[in-house]
Each structure stands twice: as structure tokens, then as C-alpha cells.
Enzyme design. Structure first.
Site, short mmCIF file in Angstrom:
data_model
loop_
_atom_site.label_atom_id
_atom_site.label_comp_id
_atom_site.label_asym_id
_atom_site.label_seq_id
_atom_site.Cartn_x
_atom_site.Cartn_y
_atom_site.Cartn_z
N SER A 174 4.09 0.86 2.54
CA SER A 174 2.91 0.41 3.26
C SER A 174 2.62 -1.07 3.10
CB SER A 174 1.70 1.23 2.84
OG SER A 174 1.07 0.66 1.74
N LYS A 206 -4.61 10.33 3.85
CA LYS A 206 -4.38 9.19 4.75
C LYS A 206 -4.39 9.70 6.19
CE LYS A 206 -2.97 6.49 0.86
NZ LYS A 206 -1.93 5.98 -0.05
N HIS A 222 2.78 7.61 3.56
CA HIS A 222 2.39 6.77 4.69
C HIS A 222 3.08 7.18 5.98
CE1 HIS A 222 -0.17 4.05 2.47
NE2 HIS A 222 0.72 4.12 1.50
C1 LIG Z 1 -1.88 6.08 -1.58
C2 LIG Z 1 -0.51 6.40 -2.11
C3 LIG Z 1 -0.30 7.46 -2.97
C4 LIG Z 1 -1.45 8.21 -3.59
O1 LIG Z 1 -2.04 9.07 -2.68
P1 LIG Z 1 -3.59 9.46 -2.90
O2 LIG Z 1 -3.72 10.74 -2.19
O3 LIG Z 1 -4.38 8.34 -2.34
O4 LIG Z 1 -3.78 9.58 -4.38
C5 LIG Z 1 0.99 7.81 -3.30
N1 LIG Z 1 2.05 7.12 -2.83
C6 LIG Z 1 1.89 6.06 -2.02
C7 LIG Z 1 3.08 5.33 -1.52
C8 LIG Z 1 0.61 5.65 -1.65
O5 LIG Z 1 0.44 4.57 -0.89
#
Ligand SMILES: *Cc1c(COP(=O)(O)O)cnc(C)c1O
Length: 405
Positions: A191, A250, A219
Site C-alpha cells: 500500500s 479496509k 490491500h
Molecule cells: C492494515 C494492514 C494490516 C493490518 O490489518 P488491520 O485489520 O488494520 O489490523 C495487515 N497487513 C497490511 C499490509 C496492512 O496494511
């Protein structure tokens, strides 16, 4: 002040001097007006950097599922999954996620971070080839902090390969002792760099060297692939990945994390991982909301198409305005700033003068000199919003550049 408090103060002063002090921006999400949030003093703020990529957090069916389930089952789960914390919503959501990725089983965690930390540390603490062999782990240098937390918390030989560099990965795999168990840990969409890993080629290497594959699709889930199964679905390699990890927080707009994989592997992690066993399960209302979201998103192909159309449109507009866009193969649109204080200042002026918000991304999230603003246009971001954003950025960045020169 105690010695520790003095230490904390000095460290904070240092962080501040480097322009890296993090201050929260008060933003009140307005479910029905996304991407407009309410800022300080009731001011309306157009947000450009939410990870609610598909604007599902405010979807009527998702909100309704959350409210209805909360009324029926209460606000909290009331226990871990083993202690009265399993509801029909949890079970149905796991079945839906397993199906999404074409895997026999799935396991929910309280966040994506926890799913990575718990699953990786549990796998790597095992000794499948006999007690004498530690795991050999091959980890992309840009892997998320949650994966690193899992890799570092147990004894294992960790080899970091250069970002998306297949030749380097191959070289490291070749050099590792052949008798030890191996695991390649990587993401699909990165990301911060907005690029995508060559999944098929990594699977080829994994098969050649007998390595397990662990893929973070955080992502990508909901957005890539015909039904939102991620880049592994898009590239037709989901069946070649041992564990696919994702988030419900997300593109699905809710909360929680998960892994999917072979039943026996998922069951082992369920039985052993402290990060699963010793924490209260997701509220049933959250599981029900996520289930409604995943079900909707799988069939809402127009929403996915619109997301990519919006991202391509913003990229084209940045380019047309001569803004220093960083190349992106994904739905994420980063803009190069290159200096922490300036990055923060641009973000602040965008907010104060133009009522728009984009997160400044500074060290240690990206290396120094690569500071950037990160834009994630959703299906709800219109052409008019993009016009206003580009005009504001041109106005802010032109004089800022002159000052820096
Ligand atoms: C945001 C993110 C996570 C963690 O996910 P959450 O549900 O927000 O704890 C894991 N891996 C990546 C690559 C992320 O960007």
C-alpha cells in the site's frame, strides 16, 4: 521526572525535531455522506486517504446487519471463541471467507495485525522437520509490521529479499539448507509503494524449492479478482498459495482479520495460537456486518470497476497537472513530497485552507527522502472532488517547491 519519563520526553522531542511527531486529526465519519467527514468545529472535510476503499463502511445493508445483530446479541461477544464467544455470525463469516478464497477453512482474528502476528509466529514455532531444524523464512523487505512482528517473535532464520525481487529470492532459497522447512511471506498489493507482487513467479519458486507460501492480501481483498478474492484470484493462483490472510477493516469497511488455508493447518493455529485463544472474539454485530459486506461485495462488480476507473482518473489528472505522482499499478495514488516537515505542512494546508485530508506518510513507514501523500479515491469520489483536489495541490506545491530550491 523519573529516568524513564525523562527518556520518553527526550525521545518525543527527537521525533518532533525530525518532523515525525504524529498528531491525530479529529475526523468524524458520516456514514451517509462518505467521503465527507466532520472535522473540528463542525467543518466539513473531504477525506482522500481512508482505507474504506469501496465505501462499504456506510453501506445500508452493512449498517443494518450491525444494528440488527447488536439488538439481538448485544454489544460484545462476552468471551473468547472457546468461552461463549462463538455466534452463528462468526461461523457464517468464516465459511464465507473460506469460499471467497477457494480454501477449505478460515479463521477470524480481532484484527488483520493480530492474524498475521498470531498465524506466522505459530507456524514458525512448529518443528515439522524434526526438532533440530528452525524454519527458514523468506520475507519481502516491504512486508507490513504485523508480519514482521510474527517473524521476529520466535526463533527462525529470517532472510529478507529485496522488494519484489525474484532473482534475489531465488538466490536466498538456493543458499538455505535444504532439510529445513521454508516459508515465503509476502503481500500482493503493497500500500505504500502501490505496486503488486508477481504472485505466479513467487509460486513457481516456492514449488521449485518446496517452500510454503503466506500471502497478505489486506490491500486487495474485495477489490481485485472477479469476486474480490484478491490478486491471487485475479492471477488464478489462489490454489497455489498455502495461506491467504486478509482484513475486514479496509475494502470490506468493517473490522477484524482472518486467514484461510487447508483445514488441518487452520485448525492447528486455532488450537495453538495465543493471539487467537486468549482474546475476546469480534462482537457478533461486527461479524454480521462483515458478512453482509463480503456477500455484497462479491457480487458488486460495478463497485470494483468504478474503484479502478476512479483511481485511473485521478492518476491522469495528477499527470496532466504536472504533479509528482509516484508510479502505481494499483488503486492507490501516491504523490512524492520527499521531506517530512514539508509533507506534514502540505497535508496541514490541504486541511486548513481547502477542507481536504490526505495522510502524510513519513519515516519509518517509508525511507527518509521518500515522504509522500497517499490518496485512495473510492467509488464515491467524484470528478468535481478531483478538480478541487488538483487545484489545491497545484496551489500548495508550486510555491513550496520554489522555497525548497
Ligand atoms: C492494515 C494492514 C494490516 C493490518 O490489518 P488491520 O485489520 O488494520 O489490523 C495487515 N497487513 C497490511 C499490509 C496492512 O496494511
Amino acid at each position: 521526572m523519573s529516568a524513564f519519563e525523562t527518556f520518553c520526553q527526550t525521545a518525543i522531542d527527537d521525533i518532533r525535531a525530525q518532523g515525525r511527531y504524529r498528531e491525530f486529526t479529529p475526523l468524524r465519519k458520516q456514514a451517509r455522506r462518505f467521503p465527507y467527514y466532520e472535522g473540528t468545529n463542525g467543518r466539513e472535510v473531504l477525506v482522500w486517504s481512508a482505507n474504506d476503499y469501496l465505501a462499504m463502511g456506510g453501506h445500508e445493508a452493512v449498517i443494518e446487519a450491525a444494528c440488527e445483530t447488536a439488538r439481538q446479541m448485544g454489544a460484545g461477544a462476552g468471551g473468547t471463541r472457546n468461552i461463549s464467544g462463538t455466534s452463528p455470525a462468526h461461523d457464517a463469516l468464516e465459511a464465507e471467507l473460506a469460499h471467497l478464497h477457494g480454501k477449505p477453512a478460515a479463521l477470524l482474528f480481532t484484527s488483520g495485525f493480530v492474524s498475521n502476528q498470531a498465524a506466522l509466529s505459530t507456524i514458525l514455532a512448529s518443528r515439522p522437520a524434526g526438532r533440530e531444524h528452525l524454519w527458514q523464512v523468506f520475507s519481502d523487505e516491504k512486508n507490513h509490521a504485523s508480519m514482521i512482528a510474527g517473524l521476529k517473535s520466535v526463533p527462525a532464520h529470517v532472510h529478507i529479499f529485496r522488494h519484489n525481487d525474484l532473482a534475489h529470492l531465488e538466490q536466498l532459497l538456493e543458499a538455505a539448507p535444504p532439510e529445513a522447512p521454508r516459508l515465503i511471506a509476502f503481500e500482493s498489493v503493497y500500500s505504500m509503494d502501490a505496486d503488486i507482487a508477481p504472485l505466479e513467479a513467487i509460486c513457481d519458486l516456492a514449488e521449485r524449492f518446496g517452500a510454503m507460501t503466506y500471502l497478505d492480501e489486506v490491500h486487495a481483498v474485495g477489490m481485485y479478482g472477479r469476486t474480490g478474492g484478491g490478486v491471487s484470484e485475479r492471477d488464478g493462483v489462489a490454489h497455489r498459495i498455502d495461506i491467504i490472510e486478509g482484513t475486514l477493516a479496509k475494502a470490506f469497511g468493517c473490522h477484524g482479520g482472518y486467514i484461510t488455508g487447508q483445514s488441518v493447518v487452520v485448525d492447528y493455529i486455532r488450537c495453538v495460537a495465543p493471539g487467537f485463544i486468549f482474546t475476546t472474539s469480534l462482537p457478533p454485530s461486527t461479524a454480521a456486518a462483515a458478512l453482509a459486506s463480503v456477500r455484497h461485495v462479491r457480487g458488486d462488480h460495478d463497485r470494483r470497476a468504478r474503484l479502478f476507473e476512479r483511481a485511473e482518473t485521478l492518476k491522469r489528472r495528477f499527470d496532466a497537472a504536472g504533479l509528482p505522482r509516484i508510479a502505481s499499478e494499483s488503486h492507490i495514488v501516491p504523490l512524492h513530497i520527499g521531506e517530512a516537515v514539508l509533507c506534514r505542512e502540505v497535508s496541514q494546508r490541504l486541511l486548513e485552507e481547502f477542507g481536504m485530508y490526505a495522510t502524510p506518510i513519513n519515516y519509518p513507514t517509508v525511507p527518509r527522502g521518500q515522504e509522500r501523500l497517499r490518496f485512495t479515491p473510492s467509488p464515491a469520489h467524484t470528478d468535481e472532488m478531483m478538480d478541487a483536489l488538483v487545484a489545491a495541490l497545484v496551489q500548495i506545491l508550486a510555491p513550496a517547491k520554489r522555497q525548497a530550491a
